[in-house]
Design an enzyme around this catalytic site. Structure first.
Site, PDB file in Angstrom:
ATOM      1  CG  LEU A  12      32.560  14.187  -4.259  1.00  0.00           C
ATOM      2  CD1 LEU A  12      32.613  15.714  -4.333  1.00  0.00           C
ATOM      3  CD2 LEU A  12      31.152  13.690  -4.550  1.00  0.00           C
ATOM      4  CG  ASN A  45      37.783  17.693  -4.790  1.00  0.00           C
ATOM      5  OD1 ASN A  45      38.992  17.726  -4.948  1.00  0.00           O
ATOM      6  ND2 ASN A  45      36.942  17.889  -5.788  1.00  0.00           N
ATOM      7  CG  HIS A  46      34.775  14.296   2.068  1.00  0.00           C
ATOM      8  ND1 HIS A  46      33.984  15.145   2.809  1.00  0.00           N
ATOM      9  CD2 HIS A  46      35.033  13.218   2.856  1.00  0.00           C
ATOM     10  CE1 HIS A  46      33.768  14.595   4.004  1.00  0.00           C
ATOM     11  NE2 HIS A  46      34.386  13.429   4.044  1.00  0.00           N
ATOM     12  CB  ALA A  47      40.366  13.531   1.732  1.00  0.00           C
ATOM     13  CB  THR A  94      37.888  16.084   6.072  1.00  0.00           C
ATOM     14  OG1 THR A  94      36.633  15.744   5.462  1.00  0.00           O
ATOM     15  CG2 THR A  94      37.949  15.514   7.474  1.00  0.00           C
TER      16      THR A  94
END
Length: 119
Positions: A78, A81-83, A86
């Site tokens: 996760l 994926n967030h990186a 962003t």
């Protein structure tokens, strides 16, 4: 390579992406602030700095993607994926800011040249 080592590697890369993308966002915001003050040269300089931050973030992401194409697998993450999310978001912000600085510079030149008369 054991799972924990791979997890740590992915976390480290994700944090690099987030760090560099965050730096790019700050530089982009600084560029827009300079644009408000009609400092277009300063704004463009900040946008170049932001682009370099994006390059660093993208390079970190690319290493993981290339590893996976070579058969190295990573567990779902996760944080990674967030990186990536962003990075994509800030790349879009940077693209939009580039256009805004260019647009405001064009408008400033036009209105400075004709004294604000739009005829």
């Amino acid at each position: 390579m054991d799972k924990q080592v791979q997890d740590n590697e992915l976390v480290e890369v994700a944090m690099q992406i987030i760090l560099h993308a965050g730096d790019a966002r700050m530089k982009t915001e600084e560029a827009l602030e300079q644009t408000k003050n009609f400092d277009f040269a300063g704004a463009k300089e900040k946008l170049v700095e932001a682009k370099e931050c994006i390059r660093k973030a993208h390079h970190a992401q690319t290493q993981i993607i290339q590893d996976e194409t070579r058969g190295k697998t990573y567990p779902p993450s996760l944080l990674f994926n967030h990186a990536q999310d962003t990075l994509m978001t800030i790349m879009s912000e940077l693209n939009l800011a580039n256009s805004m600085v260019e647009l405001f510079e064009i408008l400033d030149k036009k209105y400075s040249k004709d004294g604000g008369n739009n005829e």
